[in-house]
Enzyme design. Structure first.
Site: not given
Length: 460
Positions: A43, A306, A437
């Site tokens: 896919k 990869d 903050h």
């Protein structure tokens, strides 16, 4: 621009693999006016979208919701956790994947990329064959990704599974042994614990998340102990046997662990075998493609993601895909600094880091200075009831070369951390920046203030 009708089988770029690296390359190349064919056997979106980053992070969010319900009384909210409905969790997860998948399909279609579904193989240094169709490219981009590895003699099946099968579980196991204390192992251990399972991690290396700074590992281990996630480090796995009732895991030295499920999370290996890479002369080392700046040993053949040694991260592949498209188009993009790639482990507490660990910085630069800002001094962290720290590593009197953070939602802070690292900022450059903050982002600001010699909410 070349004709892009489906019959045309000659392109500026043919990309094998439609994961993060492949589709990013396709989209950027198309944007730059190049003709592109993208081949994907599964896919579009690859492992990351369908079996990796996206589904695991959806599970981790469901796990966070479970913990919020379980701990609601400490915030004065009376809620109860009646249980985990795995069918519901999976429906939510699949819904997320489906929306992203549809969006991606739309992008590829709009970019007029020739998308070819099917198993491709490199048959010449400019040709990919898919079935009986030959796609010829002035450039080939190899983007075939990775697979979940196991250990020799450890068969995957039944109660012994990798992350791929674990993502499809329809019930929560009572006891889980996770083999591997890296990113994937720690993320799944965190999910299983939040879903109510008893979890034990087994890691051969001396500490969890061993690629992170040592201080990060220590804090994660402390947090996991508090969460009653058991772990055994510096211990090797020996064998596993399964029956109808469970799995028995034997460790070196004879210790045995009983579980309902053994999750094998020992890393991912490159998908390069049997695809014709070596036959055209691409240099392969231990299964990985050898590449410099994504260029392989064969002229006109590129590799991304990869299959190249290094961090196995979707966003690394994505950046490399864009880099290759731009290089092919003649834009001369800057090389990618691997150390500047942000790294996030999405367990509870979250880990986020960029740049050098303290040990790596000492090795690379000699003298360094570090500062650890404890989240105990951060208002938003107290509101979220999270503990952890922001650790800075700088070259002696020089720029910040590493930022390491632990605590709930710290992954969201890594963007600014990456800018600080990438721009080689001095603590004095960051100190004047105003952080809103109360946010956890202030912790980054405070850490830099302290390292610049003006600690306000920290002990200098």
């Amino acid at each position: 621009m070349a004709d892009q009708s489906p019959q045309q089988d000659t392109f500026d770029i043919v990309i094998l693999g439609g994961g993060s690296g492949g589709y990013a390359c396709a989209l950027r190349a198309s944007q730059l006016g190049l003709s592109v064919a993208l081949v994907e056997k599964g896919k579009l979106g690859g492992t990351c979208l369908h079996m990796g980053c996206v589904p695991t992070k959806a599970l981790l969010h469901a796990a966070e919701v479970a913990d919020s319900a379980r701990e609601s009384a400490s915030f004065g909210v009376k809620a109860s956790l009646e249980g985990i409905d795995m069918a519901g969790v999976n429906a939510y997860k699949e819904g997320v994947i489906s929306k992203l998948h549809k969006g991606l399909q739309g992008l590829v279609k709009a970019a007029k990329v020739t998308y070819v579904e099917g198993e491709g193989k490199v048959v010449a240094k400019d040709t990919v064959q898919v079935g009986d169709r030959r796609l010829v490219g002035r450039n080939l981009v190899l983007a075939t990704g990775s697979y979940a590895k196991t250990l020799p003699g450890l068969e995957i099946g039944g109660r012994i599974m990798t992350s791929e099968q674990a993502l499809r579980l329809d019930t929560v196991p009572e006891r889980v042994v996770v083999l591997g204390g890296g990113v994937i192992g720690c993320e799944f251990a965190s999910v299983f614990k939040s879903f109510g399972a008893e979890v034990t991690i087994v890691e051969a290396l001396p500490r969890l998340v061993a690629l992170e700074d040592e201080a990060v590992s220590k804090t994660l281990e402390r947090a996991f102990r508090k969460r009653k996630i058991a772990f055994k480090t510096g211990v090797r796995f020996e064998s596993a046997t399964q029956s109808d009732d469970g799995v028995t895991v034997t460790l070196e030295g004879g210790t045995t662990l009983e579980a309902d499920l053994l999750l094998v999370a020992v890393g991912r290996g490159p998908v390069t075998q049997g695809l014709g890479y070596e036959e055209i002369g691409v240099e392969i080392d231990r299964g990985y493609v050898v590449a410099t700046d994504c260029r392989t040993s064969v002229d006109g053949v590129w590799a991304v993601g990869d299959i190249i040694p290094g961090l196995q991260l979707a966003h690394r592949g994505f950046a490399q895909g864009i880099y290759v498209a731009e290089a092919i188009a003649g834009l001369e993009p800057a090389s990618i600094d691997e150390k500047g790639i942000p790294r996030v482990t999405y367990c509870d507490p979250e880990i986020a880091s960029v740049g050098y660990t303290e040990a790596q910085a000492k090795e690379a630069f000699g003298e360094v200075e570090t500062y650890e800002y404890n989240l105990g001094g951060n208002g938003k962290s107290q509101i979220l009831a999270t503990a952890g720290f922001v650790k800075l590593v700088r070259r002696k009197d020089g720029p910040v070369v590493g930022i390491h953070m632990v605590g709930a939602r710290m992954g969201e802070q890594v963007g600014e951390a990456q800018l600080i690292y990438g721009w080689e900022a001095l603590p004095e450059d960051v100190a004047p920046l105003i952080h809103a903050h109360p946010t956890q982002n202030e912790a980054l600001g405070e850490a830099h203030l302290a390292l610049a010699g003006k600690p306000l909410h920290a002990h200098g």
